[in-house]
Scaffold this motif. Structure first.
Motif, PDB file in Angstrom:
ATOM      1  N   LYS A 103      21.655  13.670  57.483  1.00 28.70           N
ATOM      2  CA  LYS A 103      22.614  12.675  56.991  1.00 28.70           C
ATOM      3  C   LYS A 103      24.052  13.158  57.146  1.00 28.70           C
ATOM      4  O   LYS A 103      24.952  12.383  57.496  1.00 28.70           O
ATOM      5  CB  LYS A 103      22.325  12.362  55.526  1.00 28.70           C
ATOM      6  N   LYS A 104      24.284  14.441  56.899  1.00 29.14           N
ATOM      7  CA  LYS A 104      25.636  14.996  56.951  1.00 29.14           C
ATOM      8  C   LYS A 104      26.040  15.444  58.357  1.00 29.14           C
ATOM      9  O   LYS A 104      27.189  15.822  58.579  1.00 29.14           O
ATOM     10  CB  LYS A 104      25.747  16.187  55.991  1.00 29.14           C
ATOM     11  N   HIS A 105      25.112  15.385  59.279  1.00 28.75           N
ATOM     12  CA  HIS A 105      25.371  15.943  60.601  1.00 28.75           C
ATOM     13  C   HIS A 105      26.367  15.106  61.392  1.00 28.75           C
ATOM     14  O   HIS A 105      26.312  13.870  61.388  1.00 28.75           O
ATOM     15  CB  HIS A 105      24.066  16.051  61.386  1.00 28.75           C
ATOM     16  N   VAL A 106      27.252  15.788  62.055  1.00 27.37           N
ATOM     17  CA  VAL A 106      28.212  15.153  62.954  1.00 27.37           C
ATOM     18  C   VAL A 106      27.770  15.451  64.385  1.00 27.37           C
ATOM     19  O   VAL A 106      27.557  16.613  64.751  1.00 27.37           O
ATOM     20  CB  VAL A 106      29.637  15.687  62.716  1.00 27.37           C
ATOM     21  N   GLU A 107      27.624  14.394  65.162  1.00 30.57           N
ATOM     22  CA  GLU A 107      27.142  14.547  66.535  1.00 30.57           C
ATOM     23  C   GLU A 107      28.003  15.544  67.317  1.00 30.57           C
ATOM     24  O   GLU A 107      29.229  15.499  67.284  1.00 30.57           O
ATOM     25  CB  GLU A 107      27.163  13.191  67.251  1.00 30.57           C
ATOM     26  N   GLY A 108      27.337  16.481  67.984  1.00 32.09           N
ATOM     27  CA  GLY A 108      28.041  17.495  68.761  1.00 32.09           C
ATOM     28  C   GLY A 108      28.210  18.810  68.036  1.00 32.09           C
ATOM     29  O   GLY A 108      28.511  19.833  68.658  1.00 32.09           O
ATOM     30  N   SER A 109      27.977  18.805  66.711  1.00 34.64           N
ATOM     31  CA  SER A 109      28.080  20.047  65.944  1.00 34.64           C
ATOM     32  C   SER A 109      26.732  20.751  65.882  1.00 34.64           C
ATOM     33  O   SER A 109      25.743  20.260  66.423  1.00 34.64           O
ATOM     34  CB  SER A 109      28.589  19.763  64.529  1.00 34.64           C
ATOM     35  N   VAL A 110      26.698  21.897  65.214  1.00 30.44           N
ATOM     36  CA  VAL A 110      25.472  22.698  65.132  1.00 30.44           C
ATOM     37  C   VAL A 110      24.891  22.598  63.722  1.00 30.44           C
ATOM     38  O   VAL A 110      25.623  22.624  62.734  1.00 30.44           O
ATOM     39  CB  VAL A 110      25.774  24.183  65.467  1.00 30.44           C
ATOM     40  N   PHE A 111      23.566  22.455  63.633  1.00 29.86           N
ATOM     41  CA  PHE A 111      22.904  22.482  62.328  1.00 29.86           C
ATOM     42  C   PHE A 111      22.909  23.918  61.831  1.00 29.86           C
ATOM     43  O   PHE A 111      22.236  24.787  62.399  1.00 29.86           O
ATOM     44  CB  PHE A 111      21.461  21.974  62.431  1.00 29.86           C
ATOM     45  N   GLY A 112      23.663  24.204  60.795  1.00 27.79           N
ATOM     46  CA  GLY A 112      23.808  25.587  60.333  1.00 27.79           C
ATOM     47  C   GLY A 112      22.767  26.000  59.308  1.00 27.79           C
ATOM     48  O   GLY A 112      22.391  25.237  58.424  1.00 27.79           O
ATOM     49  N   TRP A 113      22.286  27.230  59.437  1.00 25.21           N
ATOM     50  CA  TRP A 113      21.379  27.838  58.463  1.00 25.21           C
ATOM     51  C   TRP A 113      21.948  29.218  58.130  1.00 25.21           C
ATOM     52  O   TRP A 113      22.354  29.949  59.029  1.00 25.21           O
ATOM     53  CB  TRP A 113      19.963  27.988  59.024  1.00 25.21           C
ATOM     54  N   LYS A 114      21.953  29.563  56.873  1.00 26.27           N
ATOM     55  CA  LYS A 114      22.596  30.810  56.482  1.00 26.27           C
ATOM     56  C   LYS A 114      21.817  31.497  55.368  1.00 26.27           C
ATOM     57  O   LYS A 114      21.446  30.872  54.373  1.00 26.27           O
ATOM     58  CB  LYS A 114      24.034  30.535  56.015  1.00 26.27           C
TER      59      LYS A 114
END
Length: 560
Positions: free
Chosen positions: A527-538
């Protein structure tokens, strides 16, 4: 007087659904459903889905007509007629979807391969073209016709149940601003549930007169229908970035995935210590027997003494473990995630684990076990459903740059090696304790490598340090189920908790750790993802993700 078992009271349809729940989980974790739940599914993709679904309902209506001709009971005929009317009503609902979202379905007249497979299957079933069933022109008796009607309902009912399941799951995300609120509301509604239950009730009634063999056939048809419906959702084209499967964006030249997993109760159904103790007890000499000549060099207790000693060790371990947990929880609960405080508290548990292992060694209960018996036990060890399949899928994929590791308290790494090698998983690194053998017989001594949460963390850190490849982006995943895994779970980029260990949750939450079910977490990320960005995991975020099965893990990381 004949009695009805609880299983029979449950009903055929409900029993089948419960038995094949894996397919519902795999469907939930498809890119289409996660994107739909998040609300950012592109309208073109939704339009394609609606157009394909229309083919389903037309097929179901045709199948109902055929089933009506086969039913020999007036009530059954009337129920099938009602079912057909409900199916046609669903087609009208789809028309309202087209209007509300201004969908252009002019180019969506051809069913895709997954749609065709399911519709062909339903019609084949309704016309008697399944194994062991005569064609419509050959149905000589009313009973044979009724059987085809029952099978037809078995091919239709799973679709309705799965749609309702998805609707109820997605209701958790169905806010006022959700663009697909109407679709979710429809499939989670009381009206749709009532329609589904009526269909299942009809399936139950039609299956009453079936033999055990015929019920097996119906079960296979039900399962096949559920798999085809899952494939339908899986095949929906998604022209956008999705949070799953995790390995979709994996490039072996640039990325590396390091997977860690606990063994006992994370992978296995039974703790390995109990397996090793049972081998010792079963293979030990009886109290009135002399020891075999090939084992005289390692004197053993009798099986009765071994069982008694093991029961004392087990009881003492459980009591002291619970006391240790209570002692840790006696300290004041923190408001925010406190990793260092947790780590310090677990030093107390580490001391207890070392003492417990020392008592086991000194008791001699592990003395005289044959290496071949241990390997055979490993080959027969029962793992949780889909566990071995997950590791097979990763190791067999030549396009992945993956490092697999087991970190375990297990006393005998040979047991673990045998378990995975018998399942065709040979490239996994096993990090556990080791038995010392003399002529293939255990001496009772253990090479103590990993006994505590602190030991696991050290092994985890050393593995990452030794496998460091500066030119590759590394993503770490840890899968575990107990307090012994908690530090590694938190250190990993993605910590996945399987099962429901109360001590793990109590201690973790005491130090500010949050537990979030994996599926809602993925929907939130999507839902929060912006197209072209990376799905971050930390790592060290203080958040752990919970799952109820390896099917969820498999779907998230690799795909269904």
């Amino acid at each position: 007087m004949a009695t009805t078992s609880k299983l029979d009271e449950e009903g055929t349809a409900k029993r089948f659904w419960g038995k094949f729940s894996k397919e519902s989980t795999l469907t939930l974790y498809t890119p289409f459903v996660v994107s739909l739940a998040s609300g950012n599914l592109k309208i073109d993709a939704f339009g394609h889905y609606i157009a394909q679904d229309v083919h389903f309902y037309k097929c179901f209506a045709q199948a109902c007509e055929l089933a009506e001709d086969c039913a020999d009971d007036d009530d059954a005929k009337a129920s099938i007629v009602q079912l057909r009317k409900r199916v046609l009503k669903e087609l009208k609902h789809h028309g309202s979807f087209v209007q509300e979202w201004d969908l252009d379905l002019s180019s969506e007249t051809t069913p895709n391969p997954a749609t065709t497979k399911y519709t062909n299957f339903v019609i084949a079933t309704a016309t008697g073209k399944v194994e062991g069933v005569k064609g419509p022109g050959e149905l000589a008796t009313p009973f044979e016709k009724t059987k085809v009607a029952a099978y037809t309902l078995g091919a239709i009912a799973p679709s309705m149940r799965l749609n309702f399941f998805l609707g109820k799951e997605l209701m958790n995300f169905n806010g006022d601003e959700h663009p697909y609120k109407k679709w979710i509301g429809k499939y989670s509604s009381e009206a749709y549930q009532a329609s589904m239950l009526q269909t299942e009730d009809l399936l139950d009634k039609l299956s009453v007169s079936l033999t055990g063999e015929e019920l097996d056939t119906m079960q296979k048809l039900y399962h096949q229908a559920l798999k085809l419906e899952m494939e339908f959702f899986k095949s929906q084209p998604i022209d956008q970035q999705t949070v799953l499967p995790l390995l979709k964006q994996h490039n072996s030249a640039e990325h590396r995935l390091t997977v860690f997993s606990d063994f006992d109760l994370t992978c296995t159904v039974v703790d390995s210590s109990a397996i090793l103790a049972e081998i010792a007890i079963v293979t030990a000499p009886k109290s009135d027997q002399s020891q075999p000549e090939d084992q005289i060099q390692i004197a053993r207790m009798s099986s009765a003494d071994l069982r008694s000693t093991w029961e004392v060790l087990s009881r003492d371990y459980t009591e002291e473990y619970e006391q240790c947990i209570e002692s840790i929880l006696a300290n004041q609960k923190v408001e925010e995630f406190d990793y260092e405080g947790l780590k310090k508290a677990l030093e107390q548990l580490s001391e207890f684990e070392r003492r417990a292992n020392t008592r086991v060694i000194e008791s001699n209960v592990l003395k005289g076990l044959n290496l071949e018996d241990i390997k055979r036990a490993g080959e027969l060890l029962i793992l949780h459903d889909d566990c071995i399949g997950f590791f097979q899928s990763i190791t067999n994929n030549q396009n992945l740059n993956v490092n697999l590791n087991i970190l375990s308290y297990c006393w005998c790494a040979d047991l673990i090696r045998s378990t995975f090698s018998s399942g065709g998983v040979h490239t996994m690194q096993i990090h556990a304790n080791e038995f010392i053998f003399e002529d293939s017989l255990s001496t009772g001594e253990i090479i103590q490598k990993i006994e505590t949460p602190i030991d696991k963390l050290q092994a985890y850190t050393d593995i990452l340090k030794n496998s460091n490849q500066s030119d590759k982006t590394n993503l770490t995943i840890y899968i575990g189920d107990s307090v012994g895994d908690i530090l590694c779970l938190l250190e990993a980029d993605i910590g996945i908790v399987i099962g429901s260990s109360s001590s793990l949750r109590k201690i973790a939450t005491h130090f500010g750790v949050s537990f979030v079910p994996l599926f809602p977490a993925l929907v939130k990320k999507q839902k929060k993802h912006v197209e072209g960005s990376v799905f971050g995991w930390k790592g060290l975020s203080g958040v752990l993700y919970t799952v109820s099965s390896w099917a969820e893990i498999h779907s998230f990381i690799i795909g269904s």
